[in-house]
Design a protein around this motif. Structure first.
Motif, PDB file in Angstrom:
ATOM      1  N   ASP A 155       1.307 -21.138  -4.675  1.00 24.18           N
ATOM      2  CA  ASP A 155       2.499 -21.814  -5.183  1.00 24.18           C
ATOM      3  C   ASP A 155       3.329 -20.760  -5.916  1.00 24.18           C
ATOM      4  O   ASP A 155       3.822 -20.978  -7.024  1.00 24.18           O
ATOM      5  CB  ASP A 155       2.112 -22.953  -6.130  1.00 24.18           C
ATOM      6  CG  ASP A 155       3.259 -23.946  -6.325  1.00 24.18           C
ATOM      7  OD1 ASP A 155       4.345 -23.692  -5.776  1.00 24.18           O
ATOM      8  OD2 ASP A 155       3.062 -24.951  -7.033  1.00 24.18           O
ATOM      9  N   ASP A 163       2.375 -32.884 -14.997  1.00 20.67           N
ATOM     10  CA  ASP A 163       3.260 -32.164 -15.931  1.00 20.67           C
ATOM     11  C   ASP A 163       2.613 -30.864 -16.391  1.00 20.67           C
ATOM     12  O   ASP A 163       3.284 -29.833 -16.499  1.00 20.67           O
ATOM     13  CB  ASP A 163       3.588 -33.053 -17.133  1.00 20.67           C
ATOM     14  CG  ASP A 163       4.499 -34.215 -16.768  1.00 20.67           C
ATOM     15  OD1 ASP A 163       5.224 -34.086 -15.757  1.00 20.67           O
ATOM     16  OD2 ASP A 163       4.482 -35.236 -17.483  1.00 20.67           O
ATOM     17  N   TYR A 203       0.489 -29.167 -14.686  1.00 17.40           N
ATOM     18  CA  TYR A 203       0.506 -28.238 -13.560  1.00 17.40           C
ATOM     19  C   TYR A 203       1.869 -27.567 -13.422  1.00 17.40           C
ATOM     20  O   TYR A 203       1.952 -26.362 -13.137  1.00 17.40           O
ATOM     21  CB  TYR A 203       0.147 -28.961 -12.264  1.00 17.40           C
ATOM     22  CG  TYR A 203       0.226 -28.038 -11.060  1.00 17.40           C
ATOM     23  CD1 TYR A 203      -0.773 -27.103 -10.805  1.00 17.40           C
ATOM     24  CD2 TYR A 203       1.327 -28.087 -10.203  1.00 17.40           C
ATOM     25  CE1 TYR A 203      -0.690 -26.235  -9.729  1.00 17.40           C
ATOM     26  CE2 TYR A 203       1.420 -27.221  -9.116  1.00 17.40           C
ATOM     27  CZ  TYR A 203       0.406 -26.303  -8.891  1.00 17.40           C
ATOM     28  OH  TYR A 203       0.505 -25.432  -7.826  1.00 17.40           O
ATOM     29  N   GLN A 204       2.928 -28.316 -13.618  1.00 17.72           N
ATOM     30  CA  GLN A 204       4.266 -27.736 -13.553  1.00 17.72           C
ATOM     31  C   GLN A 204       4.436 -26.633 -14.592  1.00 17.72           C
ATOM     32  O   GLN A 204       5.042 -25.591 -14.318  1.00 17.72           O
ATOM     33  CB  GLN A 204       5.323 -28.825 -13.761  1.00 17.72           C
ATOM     34  CG  GLN A 204       5.407 -29.827 -12.629  1.00 17.72           C
ATOM     35  CD  GLN A 204       6.499 -30.850 -12.870  1.00 17.72           C
ATOM     36  OE1 GLN A 204       7.680 -30.521 -12.895  1.00 17.72           O
ATOM     37  NE2 GLN A 204       6.104 -32.094 -13.059  1.00 17.72           N
ATOM     38  N   GLN A 205       3.897 -26.855 -15.784  1.00 18.43           N
ATOM     39  CA  GLN A 205       3.963 -25.824 -16.817  1.00 18.43           C
ATOM     40  C   GLN A 205       3.081 -24.630 -16.446  1.00 18.43           C
ATOM     41  O   GLN A 205       3.463 -23.475 -16.658  1.00 18.43           O
ATOM     42  CB  GLN A 205       3.506 -26.411 -18.163  1.00 18.43           C
ATOM     43  CG  GLN A 205       4.444 -27.465 -18.731  1.00 18.43           C
ATOM     44  CD  GLN A 205       5.829 -26.905 -19.018  1.00 18.43           C
ATOM     45  OE1 GLN A 205       5.981 -25.787 -19.537  1.00 18.43           O
ATOM     46  NE2 GLN A 205       6.860 -27.681 -18.684  1.00 18.43           N
ATOM     47  N   LYS A 245       4.566 -22.067 -13.948  1.00 19.64           N
ATOM     48  CA  LYS A 245       5.640 -21.176 -14.367  1.00 19.64           C
ATOM     49  C   LYS A 245       5.108 -19.751 -14.528  1.00 19.64           C
ATOM     50  O   LYS A 245       3.966 -19.549 -14.933  1.00 19.64           O
ATOM     51  CB  LYS A 245       6.250 -21.668 -15.682  1.00 19.64           C
ATOM     52  CG  LYS A 245       7.001 -22.991 -15.549  1.00 19.64           C
ATOM     53  CD  LYS A 245       7.593 -23.422 -16.883  1.00 19.64           C
ATOM     54  CE  LYS A 245       8.366 -24.731 -16.742  1.00 19.64           C
ATOM     55  NZ  LYS A 245       8.944 -25.178 -18.032  1.00 19.64           N
ATOM     56  N   THR A 258       0.506 -29.109  -2.819  1.00 24.09           N
ATOM     57  CA  THR A 258       1.037 -27.748  -2.943  1.00 24.09           C
ATOM     58  C   THR A 258       1.269 -27.125  -1.575  1.00 24.09           C
ATOM     59  O   THR A 258       2.282 -26.462  -1.340  1.00 24.09           O
ATOM     60  CB  THR A 258       0.062 -26.871  -3.751  1.00 24.09           C
ATOM     61  OG1 THR A 258      -0.158 -27.466  -5.036  1.00 24.09           O
ATOM     62  CG2 THR A 258       0.621 -25.474  -3.937  1.00 24.09           C
ATOM     63  N   TRP A 270      10.631 -31.679  -7.422  1.00 22.71           N
ATOM     64  CA  TRP A 270       9.208 -32.002  -7.552  1.00 22.71           C
ATOM     65  C   TRP A 270       8.973 -33.507  -7.487  1.00 22.71           C
ATOM     66  O   TRP A 270       8.038 -33.976  -6.849  1.00 22.71           O
ATOM     67  CB  TRP A 270       8.690 -31.403  -8.852  1.00 22.71           C
ATOM     68  CG  TRP A 270       7.244 -31.727  -9.138  1.00 22.71           C
ATOM     69  CD1 TRP A 270       6.759 -32.767  -9.840  1.00 22.71           C
ATOM     70  CD2 TRP A 270       6.110 -30.996  -8.675  1.00 22.71           C
ATOM     71  NE1 TRP A 270       5.397 -32.737  -9.873  1.00 22.71           N
ATOM     72  CE2 TRP A 270       4.966 -31.656  -9.161  1.00 22.71           C
ATOM     73  CE3 TRP A 270       5.945 -29.848  -7.914  1.00 22.71           C
ATOM     74  CZ2 TRP A 270       3.694 -31.198  -8.906  1.00 22.71           C
ATOM     75  CZ3 TRP A 270       4.663 -29.393  -7.668  1.00 22.71           C
ATOM     76  CH2 TRP A 270       3.566 -30.077  -8.155  1.00 22.71           C
TER      77      TRP A 270
END
Length: 302
Positions: free
Chosen positions: A172, A251, A253-255, A258, A278, A292
């Motif tokens: 990812d 949430d 995972y999104q952080q 980065k 993913t 997303w």
């Protein structure tokens, strides 16, 4: 007049000493030559066989080059035969073309056999049931998901010794390369693809894992801890992670995805289908301007 001659021999001596020191003194640090699993062991043997076969050509050529330069150098009193019109020797042609061709043929056969035998997605022969670990390459960290155990980790992977491990690998982030040198060769981690790599550890131990592609600022920190344990210790570790670690939410995972380096982290649970999400958000959707949340909605409908 003797001084230059002595200096030449001293230079040759120091050169040979340097070669010996660099090729033998660091041998213990070459972890690819210290395999701890069946795949790495076969790959090491292939490297050694290839090196020996190549040396059958390279070493004689280097020695003959040095000998010819020394034997036929311009000097007073030389007794070397002078043949300015010499241009062909069938015997020599057969030697310096025939031997390399035979060696290349042997090397080709060995390489083809090893290529099929070491095909990464080929299951390993074992009485033990393989354990599946899903690997996601992120900037600049590795996320490991255990679908059968229901836990996830960052920059740390554990599995029982003697048990084949089926790594499912994706990214990812920019393309990277998943590599545990003492267990096997590297496998590319690419967005939109789920690569399969089977590895196994013969014995308990701590190993080093790393990304083998340059991916930016914190590439040097993109390594992970690998530990092969007993089955009992592995099960105890899983129970400990479930009991003491937080859950990994979407949430979170999104952080996590980065760009940033990360320490070792553990999670007692992760969103169902996170790995597949993913992969497919790049494979089938190609990220055509979808957010997303849009991707999540489509995944839920499917």
């Amino acid at each position: 007049m003797k001084l230059p001659h002595v200096l030449r021999w001293l230079a040759l001596f120091y050169l040979l000493t340097l070669v010996l020191l660099t090729t033998t003194g660091c041998a213990d640090n070459i972890i690819v030559l210290d395999p701890k699993g069946p795949i790495a062991e076969q790959q090491r043997d292939l490297m050694l066989i290839s090196t020996v076969l190549c040396c059958l050509v390279i070493v004689p050529v280097l020695f003959l080059t040095a000998f010819i330069v020394w034997r036929y150098r311009d000097r007073k009193g030389s007794t070397a035969k002078y043949t300015p019109n010499w241009e062909h020797s069938t015997r020599l042609e057969v030697i310096w073309w025939g031997i390399p061709i035979v060696i290349i043929g042997v090397l080709a056969v060995i390489t083809v056999q090893a290529t099929y035998a070491l095909e990464p997605s080929k299951p390993l022969a074992s009485d033990e049931k393989p354990i599946t670990i899903q690997v996601t390459s992120l900037d600049w960290k590795w996320l490991f998901q255990y679908p059968e155990q229901g836990i996830a980790t960052v920059n740390e992977v554990k599995f029982p010794k003697g048990v084949p491990v089926r790594f499912e690998i994706t990214a990812d982030s920019p393309m990277n390369s998943f590599w545990i040198p003492q267990l096997g060769g590297q496998m590319y981690a690419m967005s939109g693809m789920a690569m399969t790599l089977y590895l196994q550890a013969y014995e308990q131990g701590h190993y080093w894992g790393s990304g083998a592609n340059f991916t930016g600022k914190d590439f040097a920190k993109m390594y992970f801890n690998v530990e092969s344990t007993t089955q009992a210790d592995f099960e105890q570790w899983v129970k400990g992670v479930k009991a003491t670690s937080p859950e990994l939410t979407l949430d979170d995972y999104q952080q996590l995805a980065k760009p940033a380096a990360s320490d070792v982290r553990t999670f007692s649970a992760f969103p169902e289908g996170l790995f597949e999400m993913t992969v497919t958000k790049y494979a089938s959707l190609h990220n055509h301007g979808l957010s997303w949340k849009d991707i999540q909605k489509i995944q839920v409908k499917e």
